[in-house]
Write a protein that holds these residues in place. Sequence first.
Motif, PDB file in Angstrom:
ATOM      1  N   GLU A 184       0.780  -0.975  -0.194  1.00 12.48           N
ATOM      2  CA  GLU A 184      -0.025  -0.066  -0.066  1.00 12.48           C
ATOM      3  C   GLU A 184       0.853   1.043  -0.234  1.00 12.48           C
ATOM      4  O   GLU A 184       2.151   1.211   0.192  1.00 12.48           O
ATOM      5  CB  GLU A 184      -0.925   0.098   1.264  1.00 12.48           C
ATOM      6  CG  GLU A 184      -0.181  -0.206   2.604  1.00 12.48           C
ATOM      7  CD  GLU A 184      -1.131  -0.357   3.769  1.00 12.48           C
ATOM      8  OE1 GLU A 184      -2.257  -0.336   3.385  1.00 12.48           O
ATOM      9  OE2 GLU A 184      -0.580  -0.240   5.052  1.00 12.48           O
ATOM     10  N   GLY A 185       0.313   2.270  -0.137  1.00 10.86           N
ATOM     11  CA  GLY A 185       1.243   3.667  -0.227  1.00 10.86           C
ATOM     12  C   GLY A 185       2.095   3.571  -1.377  1.00 10.86           C
ATOM     13  O   GLY A 185       1.840   3.269  -2.611  1.00 10.86           O
ATOM     14  N   ASP A 186       3.472   3.931  -1.014  1.00  5.30           N
ATOM     15  CA  ASP A 186       4.450   3.717  -1.925  1.00  5.30           C
ATOM     16  C   ASP A 186       4.614   2.441  -2.666  1.00  5.30           C
ATOM     17  O   ASP A 186       5.239   2.313  -3.764  1.00  5.30           O
ATOM     18  CB  ASP A 186       5.729   4.124  -1.423  1.00  5.30           C
ATOM     19  CG  ASP A 186       5.833   5.475  -1.113  1.00  5.30           C
ATOM     20  OD1 ASP A 186       4.909   6.538  -1.543  1.00  5.30           O
ATOM     21  OD2 ASP A 186       6.517   6.016  -0.063  1.00  5.30           O
ATOM     22  N   TYR A 187       4.121   1.359  -1.913  1.00  2.00           N
ATOM     23  CA  TYR A 187       4.368   0.236  -2.590  1.00  2.00           C
ATOM     24  C   TYR A 187       2.997  -0.465  -3.021  1.00  2.00           C
ATOM     25  O   TYR A 187       2.865  -1.988  -3.276  1.00  2.00           O
ATOM     26  CB  TYR A 187       4.818  -0.768  -1.468  1.00  2.00           C
ATOM     27  CG  TYR A 187       6.160  -0.399  -0.814  1.00  2.00           C
ATOM     28  CD1 TYR A 187       7.394  -0.133  -1.464  1.00  2.00           C
ATOM     29  CD2 TYR A 187       6.056   0.332   0.495  1.00  2.00           C
ATOM     30  CE1 TYR A 187       8.406   0.367  -0.992  1.00  2.00           C
ATOM     31  CE2 TYR A 187       7.197   0.840   1.164  1.00  2.00           C
ATOM     32  CZ  TYR A 187       8.162   0.930   0.244  1.00  2.00           C
ATOM     33  OH  TYR A 187       9.504   1.589   0.824  1.00  2.00           O
ATOM     34  N   LYS A 188       2.112   0.335  -3.604  1.00  4.46           N
ATOM     35  CA  LYS A 188       0.673  -0.087  -3.801  1.00  4.46           C
ATOM     36  C   LYS A 188       0.939  -0.913  -5.362  1.00  4.46           C
ATOM     37  O   LYS A 188       1.662  -0.315  -6.134  1.00  4.46           O
ATOM     38  CB  LYS A 188      -0.264   0.996  -3.947  1.00  4.46           C
ATOM     39  CG  LYS A 188      -1.511   0.303  -4.158  1.00  4.46           C
ATOM     40  CD  LYS A 188      -2.722   1.518  -4.332  1.00  4.46           C
ATOM     41  CE  LYS A 188      -3.803   1.222  -4.669  1.00  4.46           C
ATOM     42  NZ  LYS A 188      -4.913   2.245  -4.651  1.00  4.46           N
ATOM     43  N   VAL A 189       0.233  -1.904  -5.709  1.00  2.00           N
ATOM     44  CA  VAL A 189       0.265  -2.478  -6.968  1.00  2.00           C
ATOM     45  C   VAL A 189      -0.869  -2.834  -7.508  1.00  2.00           C
ATOM     46  O   VAL A 189      -1.995  -2.699  -6.745  1.00  2.00           O
ATOM     47  CB  VAL A 189       1.223  -4.056  -6.676  1.00  2.00           C
ATOM     48  CG1 VAL A 189       2.490  -3.933  -6.146  1.00  2.00           C
ATOM     49  CG2 VAL A 189       0.182  -4.993  -5.789  1.00  2.00           C
ATOM     50  N   ASP A 190      -1.072  -3.000  -8.748  1.00  2.00           N
ATOM     51  CA  ASP A 190      -2.421  -3.077  -9.291  1.00  2.00           C
ATOM     52  C   ASP A 190      -2.654  -4.457  -9.414  1.00  2.00           C
ATOM     53  O   ASP A 190      -1.853  -5.374 -10.150  1.00  2.00           O
ATOM     54  CB  ASP A 190      -2.377  -2.686 -10.804  1.00  2.00           C
ATOM     55  CG  ASP A 190      -3.531  -2.595 -11.699  1.00  2.00           C
ATOM     56  OD1 ASP A 190      -4.574  -3.185 -11.061  1.00  2.00           O
ATOM     57  OD2 ASP A 190      -3.450  -2.367 -12.924  1.00  2.00           O
ATOM     58  N   THR A 191      -3.701  -5.016  -9.096  1.00  2.00           N
ATOM     59  CA  THR A 191      -4.081  -6.559  -8.936  1.00  2.00           C
ATOM     60  C   THR A 191      -5.449  -6.563  -9.810  1.00  2.00           C
ATOM     61  O   THR A 191      -5.901  -7.811  -9.656  1.00  2.00           O
ATOM     62  CB  THR A 191      -4.400  -6.868  -7.423  1.00  2.00           C
ATOM     63  OG1 THR A 191      -5.503  -6.340  -6.942  1.00  2.00           O
ATOM     64  CG2 THR A 191      -3.045  -6.897  -6.537  1.00  2.00           C
ATOM     65  N   SER A 192      -5.793  -5.656 -10.479  1.00  2.00           N
ATOM     66  CA  SER A 192      -7.240  -5.709 -11.246  1.00  2.00           C
ATOM     67  C   SER A 192      -7.287  -6.787 -12.287  1.00  2.00           C
ATOM     68  O   SER A 192      -8.180  -7.382 -12.520  1.00  2.00           O
ATOM     69  CB  SER A 192      -7.475  -4.432 -11.984  1.00  2.00           C
ATOM     70  OG  SER A 192      -6.514  -4.120 -12.761  1.00  2.00           O
ATOM     71  N   GLY A 193      -5.964  -7.189 -12.911  1.00  2.00           N
ATOM     72  CA  GLY A 193      -6.112  -8.287 -13.957  1.00  2.00           C
ATOM     73  C   GLY A 193      -5.722  -9.534 -13.429  1.00  2.00           C
ATOM     74  O   GLY A 193      -5.739 -10.615 -14.264  1.00  2.00           O
ATOM     75  N   LEU A 194      -5.632  -9.897 -12.114  1.00  2.00           N
ATOM     76  CA  LEU A 194      -5.388 -10.798 -11.568  1.00  2.00           C
ATOM     77  C   LEU A 194      -6.563 -11.682 -10.946  1.00  2.00           C
ATOM     78  O   LEU A 194      -7.647 -11.356 -10.790  1.00  2.00           O
ATOM     79  CB  LEU A 194      -4.461 -11.099 -10.237  1.00  2.00           C
ATOM     80  CG  LEU A 194      -3.134 -10.106 -10.462  1.00  2.00           C
ATOM     81  CD1 LEU A 194      -2.384 -10.135  -9.287  1.00  2.00           C
ATOM     82  CD2 LEU A 194      -2.311 -10.546 -11.576  1.00  2.00           C
ATOM     83  N   LEU A 195      -6.338 -13.395 -11.203  1.00  2.50           N
ATOM     84  CA  LEU A 195      -7.366 -14.060 -10.507  1.00  2.50           C
ATOM     85  C   LEU A 195      -8.018 -13.709  -9.246  1.00  2.50           C
ATOM     86  O   LEU A 195      -6.867 -13.911  -8.306  1.00  2.50           O
ATOM     87  CB  LEU A 195      -7.211 -15.415 -10.845  1.00  2.50           C
ATOM     88  CG  LEU A 195      -6.969 -15.920 -12.194  1.00  2.50           C
ATOM     89  CD1 LEU A 195      -6.103 -17.363 -12.064  1.00  2.50           C
ATOM     90  CD2 LEU A 195      -8.409 -16.311 -12.862  1.00  2.50           C
TER      91      LEU A 195
END
Length: 425
Positions: free
Chosen positions: A135-146
């Motif tokens: 989260e924050g500076d380390y937030k990642v996009d998981t929208s395309g993951l199962l």
Amino acid sequence: MNFTATRKTGVVLCAAALATASLTACSSESESGSSSASGSSSAASSSASEGEGRGPITFAMGRNDTDKIIPIIEKWNAEHPDEKVTLSELAGEADDQRDTLVQSLQAGNADYDVMALDVVWTADFAANQWLEPLEGDYKVDTSGLLPATVESATYGGKLYALPQNTNGQLLFRNTDEVASAPDTFEDIKAACESVTKDCLTTQLKQYEGLTVNTLGFINGWGGEVLDDNGEPTVESDEAKAGLQALVDAYAEGTIAKASTAATEEETNLAFTEGNTAFAINWPYMYANAKEAGINFEVQPLVGKDGVGVSTLGGYNNGINVNSEKKQTAKDFIEFIISEDNQRSFAAESFPPVLASIYDDEALIKEHPYLPALKQSLENAKPRPVSPFYPAISKAIQDNSYAALTAGKSVDDATRDMAAAINQAS
């Protein structure tokens, strides 16, 4: 317990991981690890915010599956000469891998910047504050993951790791024995009436495989082991119905008697040698059955009313809270789930977490099981997300096995299961 295996006949790496699932992660260990990691967390977070957080990093992963990640590391290193990744191969056995990581993390070390975690370790490591929340500076996009893979990496409402690869069970059917695909478990029972050999073989030996298959029946009948607050729910009507369906199927002979001594390898051999009409196993068996010349089809598991529920396997990549190179670590774990890299996993029968890969026509032509696997994964559930998972698994195994083989009633089995889970937590 990554549940990933090679495609070589007779070599089942996932079985080793299942059979050696670490039972050392008890509550006392979690408590002792938490205090030391907490102080390290503050220091590491401060370091990351004040500095660049970039540079060479070390990636730790069990050696059984590193052949899939090495080409990705080489590609990353060619593109990032100042932020190279060094692979640290851990032991092949799951409990030994975990012990190595825990010893380093409890000491507050940054030996490993990124760690490939068996999905069931994620909650334990997060509860001990050994992982940097994404989260924050380390937030990642998981929208395309199962979605189920993201759920497996989430603890307490926070994402603590980024899924790397996954796995789901499939129902294999010998079409010479049973021509039509079943829609429900009752259809399997009906088909068994005309089968002259073993009907359905699966893993009911007393090890992690029994937990996985018990969960498949409990979940497939609408039950759960834990609720959202971590309280046991195995005494619900739905959970009892699922366990009862498993026990009855074994007692009636729908499930082969040999299953209580079977791991993935015994299941693999029973199906590829033509000794069972149906089998529940992981996708690696597809290549083995094809090589053996079996006429067969695959589909997702079936449950009470339709598509069943597979237990999820795979690795989640977590960032060590003590790492001083967290920005590089974040970029690297995102690099692993890029489309090209996830496609390379699929080509190696290492199931990807990026949902779109399962619709790739070229890959489907090469690996015809992918559509069935995608459906399996879309209906899959992680094993109970808890820092006390090893004790939960033992409670499930002990009581399920007693119900299957020693005449213990389902009411007694679920009552004792719930009591053991309460005691563990």
